[in-house]
Design an enzyme around this catalytic site. Sequence first.
Site, PDB file in Angstrom:
ATOM      1  N   ASP A 119       9.171   4.460 -19.935  1.00 51.61           N
ATOM      2  CA  ASP A 119       8.292   4.310 -19.062  1.00 51.61           C
ATOM      3  C   ASP A 119       7.427   2.353 -19.346  1.00 51.61           C
ATOM      4  OD1 ASP A 119       5.468   6.272 -18.091  1.00 51.61           O
ATOM      5  OD2 ASP A 119       4.859   4.715 -18.474  1.00 51.61           O
ATOM      6  N   ASN A 149       4.305  16.280 -13.146  1.00 49.24           N
ATOM      7  CA  ASN A 149       3.347  16.149 -12.480  1.00 49.24           C
ATOM      8  C   ASN A 149       3.508  15.581 -10.797  1.00 49.24           C
ATOM      9  OD1 ASN A 149       1.470  16.000 -13.950  1.00 49.24           O
ATOM     10  ND2 ASN A 149       1.825  13.349 -14.823  1.00 49.24           N
ATOM     11  N   GLN A 204      -0.333  12.857  -9.920  1.00 44.69           N
ATOM     12  CA  GLN A 204       0.347  11.842 -10.020  1.00 44.69           C
ATOM     13  C   GLN A 204       0.751  11.275  -9.379  1.00 44.69           C
ATOM     14  OE1 GLN A 204       3.392  14.269  -7.394  1.00 44.69           O
ATOM     15  NE2 GLN A 204       5.127  12.298  -7.496  1.00 44.69           N
ATOM     16  N   SER A 205       1.399   9.857 -10.073  1.00 48.32           N
ATOM     17  CA  SER A 205       0.222   8.313  -9.750  1.00 48.32           C
ATOM     18  C   SER A 205       1.342   7.810  -9.006  1.00 48.32           C
ATOM     19  CB  SER A 205      -0.398   7.612 -10.732  1.00 48.32           C
ATOM     20  OG  SER A 205       0.836   7.337 -12.008  1.00 48.32           O
ATOM     21  N   HIS A 240       9.964  12.730 -11.084  1.00 42.99           N
ATOM     22  CA  HIS A 240       9.629  12.487 -12.150  1.00 42.99           C
ATOM     23  C   HIS A 240       9.521  13.222 -13.216  1.00 42.99           C
ATOM     24  CE1 HIS A 240       6.007  10.635 -12.102  1.00 42.99           C
ATOM     25  NE2 HIS A 240       6.285  10.718 -12.520  1.00 42.99           N
ATOM     26  N   HIS A 278       8.648  13.110 -17.249  1.00 45.29           N
ATOM     27  CA  HIS A 278       7.989  12.995 -18.166  1.00 45.29           C
ATOM     28  C   HIS A 278       9.155  13.488 -20.282  1.00 45.29           C
ATOM     29  CE1 HIS A 278       4.462  10.498 -16.606  1.00 45.29           C
ATOM     30  NE2 HIS A 278       4.868  11.501 -16.125  1.00 45.29           N
TER      31      HIS A 278
HETATM   32  P1  AMP Z   1       2.552   9.967 -13.230  1.00 45.73           P
HETATM   33  O1  AMP Z   1       1.379   9.858 -13.577  1.00 45.73           O
HETATM   34  O2  AMP Z   1       3.158  11.677 -13.618  1.00 45.73           O
HETATM   35  O3  AMP Z   1       2.862   9.792 -11.659  1.00 45.73           O
HETATM   36  O4  AMP Z   1       3.127   9.151 -13.623  1.00 45.73           O
HETATM   37  C1  AMP Z   1       4.026   7.635 -13.317  1.00 45.73           C
HETATM   38  C2  AMP Z   1       4.206   7.058 -14.518  1.00 45.73           C
HETATM   39  O5  AMP Z   1       4.648   5.757 -14.184  1.00 45.73           O
HETATM   40  C3  AMP Z   1       3.398   6.372 -14.567  1.00 45.73           C
HETATM   41  O6  AMP Z   1       3.316   7.133 -17.150  1.00 45.73           O
HETATM   42  C4  AMP Z   1       3.328   5.219 -15.206  1.00 45.73           C
HETATM   43  O7  AMP Z   1       2.934   4.663 -17.052  1.00 45.73           O
HETATM   44  C5  AMP Z   1       4.800   4.897 -15.228  1.00 45.73           C
HETATM   45  N1  AMP Z   1       5.443   3.240 -14.198  1.00 45.73           N
HETATM   46  C6  AMP Z   1       4.992   2.896 -13.568  1.00 45.73           C
HETATM   47  N2  AMP Z   1       5.010   1.285 -12.944  1.00 45.73           N
HETATM   48  C7  AMP Z   1       6.425   1.574 -13.776  1.00 45.73           C
HETATM   49  C8  AMP Z   1       7.075   0.465 -13.833  1.00 45.73           C
HETATM   50  N3  AMP Z   1       7.704  -0.220 -13.046  1.00 45.73           N
HETATM   51  N4  AMP Z   1       8.331   1.340 -14.840  1.00 45.73           N
HETATM   52  C9  AMP Z   1       8.163   1.917 -15.674  1.00 45.73           C
HETATM   53  N5  AMP Z   1       7.207   3.433 -15.525  1.00 45.73           N
HETATM   54  C10 AMP Z   1       6.039   2.649 -14.759  1.00 45.73           C
END
Ligand code: AMP
Length: 114
Positions: A30, A87, A94-95, A100, A102
Amino acid sequence: MSDCIFCKIVKGEIPGKKVYEDDELLAFHDIMPVAPVHILIIPKKHIQSLLHAQAEDTAMLGRLMNKARELAKEQGCGESGARFVINAGRDAKQSVDHLHIHILGGRSLRWPPG
Ligand code: AMP
């Protein structure tokens, strides 16, 4: 999905610190780790979230979970423990809209989440 960050990592269009890759799955660190171990494992196929997975994805989801377990053990969490977080959707914050897991570990984690 041409505008998906994780699809771009799969295609090598943006860098990712990869820890595992096969034909179907990719795992990478991450970019903003919240624990000493913070790895993301994804299917290479674009699936928006777990809520969008289909019955045809069942076998892949099993392999995703198995690989998440193996990676957690490889990262030294076999005895101390790990948290596996998915998420899905807006309420779960979820962002990145690409399924995915974690893999979090390496310290004592708090519970419950906010
Ligand atoms: P979520 O909030 O569950 O959707 O988690 C998305 C995760 O993706 C977050 O922990 C971010 O830090 C991670 N993330 C976003 N962009 C990247 C990237 N380019 N490389 C690695 N991790 C990323």
